[in-house]
Design a protein around this motif. Sequence first.
Motif, PDB file in Angstrom:
ATOM      1  N   MET B   1       0.853  -1.206   0.000  1.00  0.00           N
ATOM      2  CA  MET B   1       0.000   0.000   0.000  1.00  0.00           C
ATOM      3  C   MET B   1       0.882   1.247   0.000  1.00  0.00           C
ATOM      4  SD  MET B   1      -3.398   0.664   0.233  1.00  0.00           S
ATOM      5  CE  MET B   1      -4.266  -0.533   1.233  1.00  0.00           C
ATOM      6  N   LEU B   2       0.546   2.172  -0.905  1.00  0.00           N
ATOM      7  CA  LEU B   2       1.291   3.429  -0.985  1.00  0.00           C
ATOM      8  C   LEU B   2       0.388   4.579  -0.520  1.00  0.00           C
ATOM      9  CD1 LEU B   2       2.869   2.828  -4.497  1.00  0.00           C
ATOM     10  CD2 LEU B   2       4.087   2.741  -2.332  1.00  0.00           C
ATOM     11  N   VAL B   3       1.009   5.629  -0.028  1.00  0.00           N
ATOM     12  CA  VAL B   3       0.251   6.812   0.409  1.00  0.00           C
ATOM     13  C   VAL B   3       0.682   8.000  -0.436  1.00  0.00           C
ATOM     14  CG1 VAL B   3      -0.148   8.420   2.303  1.00  0.00           C
ATOM     15  CG2 VAL B   3      -0.048   5.978   2.763  1.00  0.00           C
ATOM     16  N   ALA B   4      -0.298   8.683  -1.026  1.00  0.00           N
ATOM     17  CA  ALA B   4       0.003   9.905  -1.784  1.00  0.00           C
ATOM     18  C   ALA B   4      -0.415  11.104  -0.952  1.00  0.00           C
ATOM     19  CB  ALA B   4      -0.758   9.898  -3.094  1.00  0.00           C
ATOM     20  N   LYS B   5       0.504  12.046  -0.801  1.00  0.00           N
ATOM     21  CA  LYS B   5       0.184  13.308  -0.129  1.00  0.00           C
ATOM     22  C   LYS B   5       0.046  14.364  -1.221  1.00  0.00           C
ATOM     23  CE  LYS B   5       2.369  12.269   4.233  1.00  0.00           C
ATOM     24  NZ  LYS B   5       2.973  12.877   5.404  1.00  0.00           N
ATOM     25  N   ILE B   6      -1.159  14.888  -1.364  1.00  0.00           N
ATOM     26  CA  ILE B   6      -1.461  15.824  -2.453  1.00  0.00           C
ATOM     27  C   ILE B   6      -1.776  17.201  -1.861  1.00  0.00           C
ATOM     28  CG2 ILE B   6      -2.996  16.252  -4.414  1.00  0.00           C
ATOM     29  CD1 ILE B   6      -3.728  13.207  -4.235  1.00  0.00           C
ATOM     30  N   PHE B   7      -1.150  18.244  -2.394  1.00  0.00           N
ATOM     31  CA  PHE B   7      -1.458  19.616  -1.964  1.00  0.00           C
ATOM     32  C   PHE B   7      -1.978  20.379  -3.168  1.00  0.00           C
ATOM     33  CE2 PHE B   7       3.100  18.599  -1.209  1.00  0.00           C
ATOM     34  CZ  PHE B   7       2.936  17.882  -0.045  1.00  0.00           C
ATOM     35  N   THR B   8      -3.079  21.093  -2.995  1.00  0.00           N
ATOM     36  CA  THR B   8      -3.546  21.983  -4.057  1.00  0.00           C
ATOM     37  C   THR B   8      -3.481  23.411  -3.536  1.00  0.00           C
ATOM     38  OG1 THR B   8      -5.887  22.197  -3.503  1.00  0.00           O
ATOM     39  CG2 THR B   8      -5.231  20.174  -4.599  1.00  0.00           C
ATOM     40  N   PHE B   9      -3.228  24.337  -4.432  1.00  0.00           N
ATOM     41  CA  PHE B   9      -3.137  25.751  -4.036  1.00  0.00           C
ATOM     42  C   PHE B   9      -3.545  26.621  -5.220  1.00  0.00           C
ATOM     43  CE2 PHE B   9       0.851  23.603  -4.816  1.00  0.00           C
ATOM     44  CZ  PHE B   9       1.344  24.262  -5.925  1.00  0.00           C
ATOM     45  N   PRO B  10      -3.979  27.861  -4.949  1.00  0.00           N
ATOM     46  CA  PRO B  10      -4.416  28.724  -6.057  1.00  0.00           C
ATOM     47  C   PRO B  10      -3.259  29.017  -7.007  1.00  0.00           C
ATOM     48  CG  PRO B  10      -5.049  29.665  -3.919  1.00  0.00           C
ATOM     49  CD  PRO B  10      -4.121  28.527  -3.644  1.00  0.00           C
ATOM     50  N   LYS B  11      -3.551  29.044  -8.310  1.00  0.00           N
ATOM     51  CA  LYS B  11      -2.529  29.410  -9.292  1.00  0.00           C
ATOM     52  C   LYS B  11      -2.045  30.829  -9.038  1.00  0.00           C
ATOM     53  CE  LYS B  11      -3.651  26.466 -13.173  1.00  0.00           C
ATOM     54  NZ  LYS B  11      -4.179  26.293 -14.511  1.00  0.00           N
ATOM     55  N   ALA B  12      -0.844  31.137  -9.499  1.00  0.00           N
ATOM     56  CA  ALA B  12      -0.308  32.492  -9.356  1.00  0.00           C
ATOM     57  C   ALA B  12      -1.282  33.476  -9.986  1.00  0.00           C
ATOM     58  CB  ALA B  12       1.051  32.567 -10.035  1.00  0.00           C
ATOM     59  N   GLY B  13      -1.616  34.519  -9.239  1.00  0.00           N
ATOM     60  CA  GLY B  13      -2.526  35.547  -9.758  1.00  0.00           C
ATOM     61  C   GLY B  13      -3.967  35.325  -9.363  1.00  0.00           C
ATOM     62  N   VAL B  14      -4.290  34.118  -8.880  1.00  0.00           N
ATOM     63  CA  VAL B  14      -5.660  33.844  -8.430  1.00  0.00           C
ATOM     64  C   VAL B  14      -5.779  34.262  -6.964  1.00  0.00           C
ATOM     65  CG1 VAL B  14      -7.368  32.038  -7.986  1.00  0.00           C
ATOM     66  CG2 VAL B  14      -5.976  31.954 -10.056  1.00  0.00           C
ATOM     67  N   ASN B  33       8.368  37.894  11.539  1.00  0.00           N
ATOM     68  CA  ASN B  33       9.210  37.178  10.565  1.00  0.00           C
ATOM     69  C   ASN B  33       8.414  36.334   9.563  1.00  0.00           C
ATOM     70  OD1 ASN B  33       8.465  35.391  12.526  1.00  0.00           O
ATOM     71  ND2 ASN B  33      10.452  34.377  12.686  1.00  0.00           N
ATOM     72  N   VAL B  34       7.077  36.326   9.700  1.00  0.00           N
ATOM     73  CA  VAL B  34       6.252  35.615   8.715  1.00  0.00           C
ATOM     74  C   VAL B  34       5.930  36.592   7.584  1.00  0.00           C
ATOM     75  CG1 VAL B  34       4.058  34.449   8.296  1.00  0.00           C
ATOM     76  CG2 VAL B  34       5.289  34.040  10.423  1.00  0.00           C
ATOM     77  N   LYS B  35       6.465  36.328   6.409  1.00  0.00           N
ATOM     78  CA  LYS B  35       6.371  37.296   5.314  1.00  0.00           C
ATOM     79  C   LYS B  35       5.192  37.048   4.387  1.00  0.00           C
ATOM     80  CE  LYS B  35       9.843  39.493   6.842  1.00  0.00           C
ATOM     81  NZ  LYS B  35       9.489  40.576   7.763  1.00  0.00           N
ATOM     82  N   ASP B  36       4.754  35.816   4.278  1.00  0.00           N
ATOM     83  CA  ASP B  36       3.625  35.533   3.381  1.00  0.00           C
ATOM     84  C   ASP B  36       3.004  34.196   3.768  1.00  0.00           C
ATOM     85  OD1 ASP B  36       1.875  36.076   1.314  1.00  0.00           O
ATOM     86  OD2 ASP B  36       3.078  35.029  -0.172  1.00  0.00           O
ATOM     87  N   ILE B  37       1.713  34.074   3.519  1.00  0.00           N
ATOM     88  CA  ILE B  37       1.046  32.790   3.759  1.00  0.00           C
ATOM     89  C   ILE B  37       0.059  32.528   2.634  1.00  0.00           C
ATOM     90  CG2 ILE B  37      -0.672  33.827   5.322  1.00  0.00           C
ATOM     91  CD1 ILE B  37      -0.511  31.076   6.867  1.00  0.00           C
ATOM     92  N   GLN B  38       0.072  31.309   2.149  1.00  0.00           N
ATOM     93  CA  GLN B  38      -0.812  30.904   1.066  1.00  0.00           C
ATOM     94  C   GLN B  38      -1.544  29.664   1.561  1.00  0.00           C
ATOM     95  OE1 GLN B  38       1.063  29.245  -2.451  1.00  0.00           O
ATOM     96  NE2 GLN B  38      -0.154  30.538  -3.776  1.00  0.00           N
ATOM     97  N   THR B  39      -2.824  29.584   1.280  1.00  0.00           N
ATOM     98  CA  THR B  39      -3.576  28.423   1.770  1.00  0.00           C
ATOM     99  C   THR B  39      -3.954  27.503   0.612  1.00  0.00           C
ATOM    100  OG1 THR B  39      -5.741  29.422   1.556  1.00  0.00           O
ATOM    101  CG2 THR B  39      -4.568  29.851   3.591  1.00  0.00           C
ATOM    102  N   GLY B  40      -4.264  26.286   0.959  1.00  0.00           N
ATOM    103  CA  GLY B  40      -4.682  25.314  -0.052  1.00  0.00           C
ATOM    104  C   GLY B  40      -5.345  24.135   0.620  1.00  0.00           C
ATOM    105  N   LYS B  41      -5.504  23.071  -0.138  1.00  0.00           N
ATOM    106  CA  LYS B  41      -6.118  21.859   0.398  1.00  0.00           C
ATOM    107  C   LYS B  41      -5.084  20.742   0.426  1.00  0.00           C
ATOM    108  CE  LYS B  41      -9.321  22.250  -2.727  1.00  0.00           C
ATOM    109  NZ  LYS B  41     -10.391  21.881  -3.660  1.00  0.00           N
ATOM    110  N   TYR B  42      -5.331  19.806   1.330  1.00  0.00           N
ATOM    111  CA  TYR B  42      -4.425  18.682   1.496  1.00  0.00           C
ATOM    112  C   TYR B  42      -5.233  17.394   1.439  1.00  0.00           C
ATOM    113  CZ  TYR B  42      -1.394  15.424   4.052  1.00  0.00           C
ATOM    114  OH  TYR B  42      -0.648  14.343   4.427  1.00  0.00           O
TER     115      TYR B  42
END
Lengths: 82, 82
Positions: B1-14, B33-42
Amino acid sequence: MLVAKIFTFPKAGVLDPQGSAIKPVISNLGFTNVKDIQTGKYFEVKIDACDVAEARKTVQELCSKVLVNPVVEDYEFEILEA
Amino acid sequence: MLVAKIFTFPKAGVLDPQGSAIKPVISNLGFTNVKDIQTGKYFEVKIDACDVAEARKTVQELCSKVLVNPVVEDYEFEILEA
């Protein structure tokens, strides 16, 4: 500049309604080799830190104060060079 | 059994409204010291595959058919032994 990739997911035993909703869709589409799917959130954080230890501390504080609900969620993260 | 870890995030400009909502909170809490944060799905997917190549093909098909909106989202994934 370092980049932290943070994943949060429901703790074992906590309902994952999004995952439960996706499962039958995957099954109906004929993905017979997909045995389970769990959903969570993903954060990519840019951190201005001198070293990985400092970035790690920032991420742990950020997760416990803002990004993660410790009652129902666990998290993992990795830190990479930008 | 294999496990895939998939992350999705908005395209640049979205627009990333969740990320935009979190940014001022982080700033107000003093994380200078936190300069940027981008969210997505896992997504963590368990795949019954003989080898990584087969699992990779399944993940790509799964992403394009179910998990990712290719109009506004990009994705990355890694495959690990369970």
